[in-house]
Design a protein around this motif. Sequence first.
Motif, short mmCIF file in Angstrom:
data_model
loop_
_atom_site.label_atom_id
_atom_site.label_comp_id
_atom_site.label_asym_id
_atom_site.label_seq_id
_atom_site.Cartn_x
_atom_site.Cartn_y
_atom_site.Cartn_z
N LYS A 210 77.39 76.27 -12.89
CA LYS A 210 77.92 74.93 -13.05
C LYS A 210 77.01 74.08 -11.38
CE LYS A 210 81.08 75.04 -16.67
NZ LYS A 210 81.79 75.30 -17.39
N ILE A 211 76.46 72.50 -11.80
CA ILE A 211 76.18 71.61 -11.22
C ILE A 211 76.41 70.48 -11.43
CG2 ILE A 211 74.41 70.73 -9.96
CD1 ILE A 211 73.15 73.33 -9.51
N ASN A 212 77.87 69.87 -11.53
CA ASN A 212 77.90 69.05 -11.83
C ASN A 212 77.84 69.27 -13.19
OD1 ASN A 212 77.64 67.95 -9.64
ND2 ASN A 212 75.16 66.60 -9.76
N LYS A 213 78.87 69.51 -14.19
CA LYS A 213 79.53 70.39 -15.66
C LYS A 213 78.02 70.56 -16.40
CE LYS A 213 83.69 67.44 -14.41
NZ LYS A 213 84.34 66.41 -15.12
N ASN A 214 76.97 71.12 -15.39
CA ASN A 214 76.26 71.49 -16.32
C ASN A 214 75.64 72.57 -16.26
OD1 ASN A 214 75.66 68.95 -17.72
ND2 ASN A 214 74.74 67.99 -15.30
N ARG B 266 69.00 66.92 -15.63
CA ARG B 266 70.11 66.70 -16.13
C ARG B 266 69.71 67.49 -17.33
NH1 ARG B 266 73.04 62.68 -18.22
NH2 ARG B 266 71.74 61.56 -17.61
N MET C 182 70.10 66.38 -10.08
CA MET C 182 70.82 67.85 -10.20
C MET C 182 70.61 68.14 -8.50
SD MET C 182 72.84 68.82 -12.88
CE MET C 182 71.44 69.82 -13.74
N ASP D 169 70.06 59.37 -10.69
CA ASP D 169 71.50 59.96 -10.99
C ASP D 169 70.89 61.06 -12.04
OD1 ASP D 169 72.63 58.45 -10.15
OD2 ASP D 169 72.57 57.22 -11.71
#
Length: 120
Positions: free
Chosen positions: A51-55, A11, A86, A83
């Motif tokens: 985007k991956i998981n809103k990143n 992340r 990603m 967690d």
Amino acid sequence: MPLYEHVFISRQDLSNTQAEGLIEHFGTVLADNGGAVVESEYWGVKTMAYKINKNRKGHYAFLKTDAPATAVQEMERLMRLHDDVMRVLTIKVDGHEEGPSVQMQKRDDRGDRGDRRERR
């Protein structure tokens, strides 16, 4: 033992030391299961294509390992459960290349590609 190369994206809101700590953490997971990290590189924060998981960005890390398949499977399992991680990519290779990866080389050192303005 088989040779592998791993790239994982963590992340973007992690600090650089936390992202590099993930490299050490997964290296110890390999060592506990009979493998070894031959070389590791922290590529830094890079913008992703989607985007991956809103990143939009992520910390990229690269590992060259020499480990049995069971150690790699355990490390991948823990990466997928973590967690902060990603994406994970693992590739089995015949041999590791010497020196830094292409991502770590300077743009001038990437070979004779010529000047892009001369192509017209």
